[in-house]
Design a protein around this motif. Structure first.
Motif, PDB file in Angstrom:
ATOM      1  N   ALA A 259      13.791 -22.433  23.629  1.00 59.40           N
ATOM      2  CA  ALA A 259      12.690 -21.656  23.370  1.00 59.40           C
ATOM      3  C   ALA A 259      12.780 -19.965  23.024  1.00 59.40           C
ATOM      4  O   ALA A 259      11.852 -19.409  22.133  1.00 59.40           O
ATOM      5  N   LEU A 260      13.461 -19.379  23.822  1.00 59.12           N
ATOM      6  CA  LEU A 260      13.649 -18.047  23.879  1.00 59.12           C
ATOM      7  C   LEU A 260      14.210 -17.677  22.322  1.00 59.12           C
ATOM      8  O   LEU A 260      14.096 -16.663  21.656  1.00 59.12           O
ATOM      9  N   TYR A 261      15.072 -18.609  21.846  1.00 63.14           N
ATOM     10  CA  TYR A 261      15.872 -18.298  20.807  1.00 63.14           C
ATOM     11  C   TYR A 261      14.904 -18.569  19.580  1.00 63.14           C
ATOM     12  O   TYR A 261      14.727 -17.547  18.748  1.00 63.14           O
ATOM     13  N   GLY A 262      13.942 -19.721  19.771  1.00 62.49           N
ATOM     14  CA  GLY A 262      12.733 -19.833  18.725  1.00 62.49           C
ATOM     15  C   GLY A 262      12.019 -18.819  18.638  1.00 62.49           C
ATOM     16  O   GLY A 262      11.427 -18.408  17.452  1.00 62.49           O
ATOM     17  N   LEU A 263      11.497 -18.056  19.843  1.00 60.55           N
ATOM     18  CA  LEU A 263      10.667 -17.135  19.687  1.00 60.55           C
ATOM     19  C   LEU A 263      11.159 -15.789  18.999  1.00 60.55           C
ATOM     20  O   LEU A 263      10.681 -15.086  18.016  1.00 60.55           O
ATOM     21  N   GLY A 264      12.569 -15.547  19.237  1.00 66.29           N
ATOM     22  CA  GLY A 264      13.031 -14.796  18.563  1.00 66.29           C
ATOM     23  C   GLY A 264      13.091 -14.841  16.816  1.00 66.29           C
ATOM     24  O   GLY A 264      12.817 -13.877  16.006  1.00 66.29           O
ATOM     25  N   MET A 265      13.155 -16.262  16.595  1.00 70.94           N
ATOM     26  CA  MET A 265      13.071 -16.671  15.146  1.00 70.94           C
ATOM     27  C   MET A 265      11.839 -16.317  14.509  1.00 70.94           C
ATOM     28  O   MET A 265      11.615 -15.894  13.424  1.00 70.94           O
ATOM     29  N   VAL A 266      10.514 -16.370  15.466  1.00 71.08           N
ATOM     30  CA  VAL A 266       9.126 -16.111  15.056  1.00 71.08           C
ATOM     31  C   VAL A 266       9.324 -14.805  14.666  1.00 71.08           C
ATOM     32  O   VAL A 266       8.705 -14.240  13.573  1.00 71.08           O
TER      33      VAL A 266
END
Length: 402
Positions: A259-266
């Motif tokens: 999720a943290l990785y994905g938040l960075g992607m956003v």
């Protein structure tokens, strides 16, 4: 009601319809992002469920990526004469059905085939969705519109992928494919209701679309994606193993890492879209060395849990900043064949996916450890920067056609 008030109401209605149309396109990206990236968070469960090794499980990710590579140009070219809305609908239906076949796949060989099939509509959908979105807004906002569509994929890494990872760990990894199928069908309904219909271009043809492949700048943009983005996937493919085996993070926290990785992607996708509207190539020149530095730091930081968490966000953000400018660059390089050019960006990124997963698996198999893919990825990012500089040099000598 006064004329001014009537105009304001009409403008508000148009803006609302535009927002819902882009949301519908982004939902397709959400489904695609979930099926593509949740596999990485569930790699250990898949290995156990199919009784296969880690490199074999990585091949499932490569099979999906190769499906994207094959499907993007084929569907984009064959669907050139179709209205773009109908093409998007067909691709999303295909994605939903292909994922449901993965749910019932009985063994590793069958799963390889179904994952390849699931990847076929990926690039073509993002390609046609980007063209639709860019056509709904003013030219000065194309980067923003494209980043919003791609935002579906990045938001998937914050919501869809962690949820699918948790469901897979708790109730069985195959549930991932049912979730994606349901999201895909919901997307079809949204596309039908909110995306406006436009007839196909009267001169559209397979030959016209394939004309994009004659342009050196198209190929250079694709190479930037293939080489420069490979390190991003080399890290992401094996992130669960790195976090548990190197950083010592408990397995139940892997959804939080994803999720943290994905938040960075956003965050990175939004920033990339905004600055791409100011300078497409300038953004690429900035992001490529940023990826290299971030991956080197990640390789060091992965030895401690707290710093591994931080760098998961940073790598996700820096890597995703590259996607909107690459997408816009391909549209600029081939304005008369936008669907194929835009779709090929996702072929390139998934060649990068396959390349990153392969090279990452190779250095792991050689015994170099789970942080080795990050250093390989840093080298790839610098090669990508070299290709971008070459592209810019050629453009100064021969500017892109309007």
């Amino acid at each position: 009601m006064t004329t001014t008030a009537t105009t304001a109401v009409a403008a508000k209605a148009r803006n609302r319809h535009l927002a819902l149309a882009i949301l519908a396109l982004a939902m397709g990206g959400f489904a695609i992002g979930t099926t593509e990236f949740a596999m990485m968070g569930l790699l250990k469960e898949i290995e156990s469920g199919l009784d296969i090794s880690t490199p074999q499980a990585g091949n499932l990710i490569s099979a999906y990526a190769l499906g994207v590579v094959v499907g993007a140009p084929v569907f984009a070219a064959v669907g050139a004469r179709l209205p773009r809305k109908q093409l998007a609908l067909g691709l999303m239906l295909f994605l939903s059905l292909a994922n449901l076949t993965s749910f019932i796949a009985p063994d590793y060989a069958t799963m390889l085939v179904t994952r390849f099939a699931s990847g076929l509509p990926h690039g073509a959908f993002f390609g046609v969705a980007a063209v639709i979105a860019a056509g709904l807004v003013a030219p000065s906002k194309r980067g923003w519109a494209i980043s919003m569509v791609m935002g579906g994929l990045t938001v998937a890494n914050v919501i869809g992928v962690p949820l699918a990872t948790w469901l897979g760990q708790t109730f069985g990894w195959r549930l991932l494919f049912v979730v994606v199928g349901a999201i895909g069908l919901a997307t079809v309904v949204m596309l039908l209701k909110f995306v406006p219909f436009e007839p196909a271009h009267p001169e559209a043809s397979i030959r016209r679309e394939l004309g994009a492949l004659k342009r050196i700048q198209v190929w250079l943009a694709l190479l930037i994606g293939v080489i420069g983005f490979g390190g991003f996937f080399a890290v992401y493919t094996y992130i669960a193993h790195t976090m548990t085996s190197v950083a010592g993070i408990p397995e139940f926290l892997i959804p939080a890492v994803v999720a943290l990785y994905g938040l960075g992607m956003v965050v990175g996708n939004i920033i990339g879209g905004r600055i791409a509207d100011k300078s497409v190539m300038g953004t690429i020149y900035l992001v490529m060395p940023g990826i290299a530095v971030a991956l080197v730091v990640y390789g060091i930081a992965a030895h401690w849990a707290w710093s591994a968490f931080i760098m998961a966000f940073v790598v996700g953000a820096i890597g995703s900043m590259l996607v909107p400018p690459l997408q816009t660059r391909l549209l600029d390089a081939s304005p008369d064949a936008p669907s194929l050019a835009s779709s090929l960006n996702h072929s390139a990124l998934n060649v990068a996916n396959a390349l990153g997963a392969f090279l990452g698996g190779t250095v792991i198999a050689w015994g170099w450890g789970y942080v080795a893919p990050a250093y390989v990825g840093a080298g790839l990012a610098m090669l990508g920067l070299g290709i971008a500089l070459l592209s810019g040099l050629l453009e100064r000598r021969r500017p892109l056609a309007a």
